[in-house]
Design a protein around this motif. Structure first.
Motif, PDB file in Angstrom:
ATOM      1  N   THR A   1      15.787  36.440 -10.862  1.00 23.55           N
ATOM      2  CA  THR A   1      15.764  36.056 -12.282  1.00 23.55           C
ATOM      3  C   THR A   1      16.910  36.733 -13.026  1.00 23.55           C
ATOM      4  O   THR A   1      17.610  36.106 -13.831  1.00 23.55           O
TER       5      THR A   1
ATOM      6  N   GLU B   1       7.763  33.641 -16.347  1.00 22.60           N
ATOM      7  CA  GLU B   1       7.304  35.000 -16.032  1.00 22.60           C
ATOM      8  C   GLU B   1       5.831  35.168 -16.426  1.00 22.60           C
ATOM      9  O   GLU B   1       5.393  34.636 -17.436  1.00 22.60           O
TER      10      GLU B   1
ATOM     11  N   THR C   1       8.148  36.192 -11.558  1.00 26.69           N
ATOM     12  CA  THR C   1       8.278  34.730 -11.654  1.00 26.69           C
ATOM     13  C   THR C   1       7.087  34.071 -10.956  1.00 26.69           C
ATOM     14  O   THR C   1       6.741  34.454  -9.837  1.00 26.69           O
TER      15      THR C   1
ATOM     16  N   ASP D   1      12.872  29.700 -11.882  1.00 23.57           N
ATOM     17  CA  ASP D   1      13.866  29.936 -12.927  1.00 23.57           C
ATOM     18  C   ASP D   1      14.837  28.772 -12.857  1.00 23.57           C
ATOM     19  O   ASP D   1      15.056  28.204 -11.781  1.00 23.57           O
TER      20      ASP D   1
END
Ligand SMILES: Nc1nc2c(ncn2[C@@H]2O[C@H](COP(=O)(O)OP(=O)(O)OP(=O)(O)O)[C@@H](O)[C@H]2O)c(=O)[nH]1
Ligand SMILES: [Mg+2]
Length: 188
Positions: free
Chosen positions: A17, A32, A47, A51
């Motif tokens: 991330t 998140e 995560t 992403d």
């Protein structure tokens, strides 16, 4: 406009991330949630789906940057994300209990991305714990996957310039392999 779809993989806390945040020119889509596994990676969030970010390389090439969740329990997302991608940046944190074993298991899991494009490895958090040397990682790869050519770098995912160099190395590697017809026909 040419386009690349790159997947960031690697264990929890490796910096996937963070790397996408460093590189992306658009606001990153992050998923998140509170981290209940702080014994594995001591950070507040982790995560849980993916992403997503984007960067332009030159004026011509758009790179779509996807990140997986590192936790194995979200591996249903791994299957979804690996279908789309044509290259992988595998981040391995030096301070994992056995970073070489982590590297080898992610190579195995995401092998199709090598066949379809290319792979580079970034060893992160080397300032936190020295861990294995780059030679140790390359030797382990050579021993287990002698057919694969995979560059290994030390990188700090918080550093945009370092991440850009790793990304450019991957894209050069993908384009070189495509030019020499080294990717499997089925996958191209
Ligand atoms: N000191 C140091 N910290 C780093 C380095 N790389 C990443 N970090 C930090 O380590 C943490 C990594 O967190 P994330 O980017 O959330 O890691 P992730 O791979 O996305 O983890 P999951 O989503 O949980 O799988 C962040 O707090 C980063 O700032 C590094 O090379 N050195
Ligand atoms: Mg993450």
């Amino acid at each position: 406009m040419a386009e690349h779809v790159i997947l960031f993989t690697g264990p929890m806390g490796a910096g996937k991330t963070t790397a996408i945040e460093s590189l992306s020119e658009i606001e990153v889509v992050r998923t998140e949630a509170n981290n209940s596994e702080r014994h594995i990676a001591d950070k507040p969030t982790t995560t849980v789906a993916l992403d997503y970010g984007e960067i332009l390389i030159g004026a011509e090439e758009k790179v779509r940057l996807y990140g997986i969740p590192g936790q194995k329990r979200f591996d249903f997302m791994w299957a979804i994300l690996k279908k789309r991608a044509k290259g992988m940046i595998l981040l391995v944190n030096s301070d994992a209990p056995d970073p070489i074993e982590e590297m080898l298991s992610f190579i195995e899991e995401f092998r199709e991305l090598y066949d379809r494009g290319g792979v580079v490895i970034g060893v992160s958090r080397a300032d936190v714990v020295a861990g294995p040397t780059l030679g140790d990682y390359s030797d382990a790869l050579e021993r287990t996957n002698p057919d694969m050519v995979i560059p290994v770098f030390t990188v700090d995912p918080r550093n945009r310039d370092q991440m850009e160099n790793v990304l450019l190395a991957l894209i050069a590697n993908i384009e070189m392999r495509a030019m020499f017809g080294m990717m499997t026909t089925e996958a191209v």
